[in-house]
Scaffold this active site. Structure first.
Site, PDB file in Angstrom:
ATOM      1  N   ASP A 117     -47.676 -30.565 -32.116  1.00  0.00           N
ATOM      2  CA  ASP A 117     -47.662 -31.292 -33.395  1.00  0.00           C
ATOM      3  C   ASP A 117     -49.078 -31.767 -33.685  1.00  0.00           C
ATOM      4  OD1 ASP A 117     -47.414 -32.998 -35.507  1.00  0.00           O
ATOM      5  OD2 ASP A 117     -46.241 -34.509 -34.415  1.00  0.00           O
ATOM      6  N   HIS A 139     -43.717 -30.867 -28.789  1.00  0.00           N
ATOM      7  CA  HIS A 139     -43.810 -32.260 -29.205  1.00  0.00           C
ATOM      8  C   HIS A 139     -42.605 -32.604 -30.081  1.00  0.00           C
ATOM      9  CE1 HIS A 139     -48.348 -32.114 -28.317  1.00  0.00           C
ATOM     10  NE2 HIS A 139     -47.680 -32.618 -27.307  1.00  0.00           N
ATOM     11  N   LYS A 147     -39.715 -29.995 -31.834  1.00  0.00           N
ATOM     12  CA  LYS A 147     -38.609 -29.623 -30.929  1.00  0.00           C
ATOM     13  C   LYS A 147     -37.531 -28.817 -31.652  1.00  0.00           C
ATOM     14  CE  LYS A 147     -38.976 -32.968 -27.169  1.00  0.00           C
ATOM     15  NZ  LYS A 147     -40.337 -33.454 -27.362  1.00  0.00           N
ATOM     16  N   ARG A 161     -56.595 -27.234 -21.319  1.00  0.00           N
ATOM     17  CA  ARG A 161     -57.819 -26.834 -20.608  1.00  0.00           C
ATOM     18  C   ARG A 161     -57.483 -25.979 -19.380  1.00  0.00           C
ATOM     19  NH1 ARG A 161     -60.381 -28.302 -16.182  1.00  0.00           N
ATOM     20  NH2 ARG A 161     -62.550 -27.654 -16.084  1.00  0.00           N
ATOM     21  N   THR A 211     -40.757 -29.227 -20.042  1.00  0.00           N
ATOM     22  CA  THR A 211     -40.865 -30.675 -19.890  1.00  0.00           C
ATOM     23  C   THR A 211     -39.483 -31.281 -20.159  1.00  0.00           C
ATOM     24  OG1 THR A 211     -41.740 -30.651 -22.138  1.00  0.00           O
ATOM     25  CG2 THR A 211     -43.320 -30.962 -20.354  1.00  0.00           C
ATOM     26  N   GLY A 212     -39.278 -32.508 -19.689  1.00  0.00           N
ATOM     27  CA  GLY A 212     -37.936 -33.076 -19.617  1.00  0.00           C
ATOM     28  C   GLY A 212     -37.093 -32.996 -20.875  1.00  0.00           C
ATOM     29  N   THR A 213     -37.594 -33.536 -21.964  1.00  0.00           N
ATOM     30  CA  THR A 213     -36.768 -33.599 -23.174  1.00  0.00           C
ATOM     31  C   THR A 213     -36.624 -32.220 -23.794  1.00  0.00           C
ATOM     32  OG1 THR A 213     -37.823 -35.752 -23.490  1.00  0.00           O
ATOM     33  CG2 THR A 213     -36.405 -34.962 -25.256  1.00  0.00           C
ATOM     34  N   THR A 214     -37.709 -31.488 -23.857  1.00  0.00           N
ATOM     35  CA  THR A 214     -37.657 -30.134 -24.407  1.00  0.00           C
ATOM     36  C   THR A 214     -36.711 -29.256 -23.590  1.00  0.00           C
ATOM     37  OG1 THR A 214     -39.994 -30.336 -25.045  1.00  0.00           O
ATOM     38  CG2 THR A 214     -39.058 -28.123 -25.052  1.00  0.00           C
ATOM     39  N   SER A 251     -40.595 -35.723 -18.298  1.00  0.00           N
ATOM     40  CA  SER A 251     -40.962 -35.757 -19.709  1.00  0.00           C
ATOM     41  C   SER A 251     -42.492 -35.740 -19.831  1.00  0.00           C
ATOM     42  CB  SER A 251     -40.380 -37.008 -20.365  1.00  0.00           C
ATOM     43  OG  SER A 251     -40.679 -37.010 -21.742  1.00  0.00           O
ATOM     44  N   GLY A 252     -42.976 -35.149 -20.928  1.00  0.00           N
ATOM     45  CA  GLY A 252     -44.426 -35.014 -21.109  1.00  0.00           C
ATOM     46  C   GLY A 252     -45.196 -36.310 -20.887  1.00  0.00           C
ATOM     47  N   ASP A 305     -46.485 -32.750 -18.565  1.00  0.00           N
ATOM     48  CA  ASP A 305     -47.594 -31.845 -18.899  1.00  0.00           C
ATOM     49  C   ASP A 305     -48.476 -31.617 -17.666  1.00  0.00           C
ATOM     50  OD1 ASP A 305     -46.497 -32.512 -21.367  1.00  0.00           O
ATOM     51  OD2 ASP A 305     -48.426 -32.448 -22.385  1.00  0.00           O
ATOM     52  N   ASP A 339     -53.303 -35.900 -21.333  1.00  0.00           N
ATOM     53  CA  ASP A 339     -52.535 -34.936 -20.535  1.00  0.00           C
ATOM     54  C   ASP A 339     -52.405 -33.610 -21.284  1.00  0.00           C
ATOM     55  OD1 ASP A 339     -52.014 -37.541 -19.532  1.00  0.00           O
ATOM     56  OD2 ASP A 339     -50.255 -36.807 -18.479  1.00  0.00           O
ATOM     57  N   HIS A 390     -50.059 -39.679 -24.625  1.00  0.00           N
ATOM     58  CA  HIS A 390     -50.513 -38.881 -23.475  1.00  0.00           C
ATOM     59  C   HIS A 390     -51.418 -37.733 -23.937  1.00  0.00           C
ATOM     60  CE1 HIS A 390     -47.031 -36.896 -25.124  1.00  0.00           C
ATOM     61  NE2 HIS A 390     -47.177 -35.845 -24.343  1.00  0.00           N
TER      62      HIS A 390
HETATM   63  O1  LIG Z   1     -44.755 -34.526 -24.653  1.00  0.00           O
HETATM   64  C1  LIG Z   1     -44.573 -33.372 -24.435  1.00  0.00           C
HETATM   65  C2  LIG Z   1     -45.693 -32.425 -24.353  1.00  0.00           C
HETATM   66  O2  LIG Z   1     -46.940 -33.047 -24.471  1.00  0.00           O
HETATM   67  C3  LIG Z   1     -43.224 -32.829 -24.255  1.00  0.00           C
HETATM   68  O3  LIG Z   1     -42.463 -33.646 -23.403  1.00  0.00           O
HETATM   69  P1  LIG Z   1     -40.911 -33.753 -23.607  1.00  0.00           P
HETATM   70  O4  LIG Z   1     -40.362 -32.375 -23.650  1.00  0.00           O
HETATM   71  O5  LIG Z   1     -40.375 -34.533 -22.447  1.00  0.00           O
HETATM   72  O6  LIG Z   1     -40.710 -34.482 -24.916  1.00  0.00           O
END
Ligand SMILES: O=C(CO)COP(=O)(O)O
Length: 134
Positions: free
Chosen positions: A91, A19, A23, A107, A45-48, A65-66, A71, A101, A98
């Site tokens: 976090d 989150h 990051k 789960r 996930t995209g940003t991470t 991205s999440g 996710d 998600d 989301h």
């Molecule tokens: O939101 C996230 C996990 O729930 C992470 O997504 P990003 O890496 O795209 O920010």
């Protein structure tokens, strides 16, 4: 009902997710575990994932991205038996659009007995164990 993809006796693929407020911590952690991480097929996930590719220099497949379905994509990979471990720096202090998600991913990871770390201490313990096994 039995959900089984045979839990990871030998880990090959790992997803890295964090989150926003976590990051920096995950990027720092990935730096200090870079050589071990490099031995795995990495997904994020995209940003991470983008940050880990750019700032740590690891080869990582970036999903959406999440909040845009990333996710859910990772959850689908687990259900299909294509992911062995999930390192998800969560976090606990921020509301997320989301959240459903995130809950779904946790789960699914639990259902399939996936190796799962939701904080840095656990991720480090898992990697210490991997190091001892090699
Ligand atoms: O939101 C996230 C996990 O729930 C992470 O997504 P990003 O890496 O795209 O920010």
């Amino acid at each position: 009902m039995n959900a089984s993809n045979s839990p990871a006796e030998s880990l090959r693929s790992i997803a890295l997710v964090a989150h926003d407020q976590k990051k920096d911590a995950l990027v720092k952690w990935a730096h200090s575990h870079r050589s071990v991480l490099a031995e795995f097929d990495l997904y994020g996930t995209g940003t991470t994932g983008g940050r880990i590719a750019r700032e740590v220099g690891l080869d990582i497949t970036c999903l959406k991205s999440g909040p845009l379905g990333g996710d859910a994509q990772i959850g689908a990979m687990i259900a299909e038996g294509r992911l062995d471990a999930l390192l998800f720096f969560i976090d606990p202090l921020s509301a997320l659009p989301h959240d459903v998600d995130v809950k779904s991913l946790l789960r699914i990871a639990t259902l399939y007995d996936t190796v799962l770390a939701i904080n840095e201490a656990t991720a480090s313990r898992i990697f210490a164990q991997l190091h001892n096994e090699t």
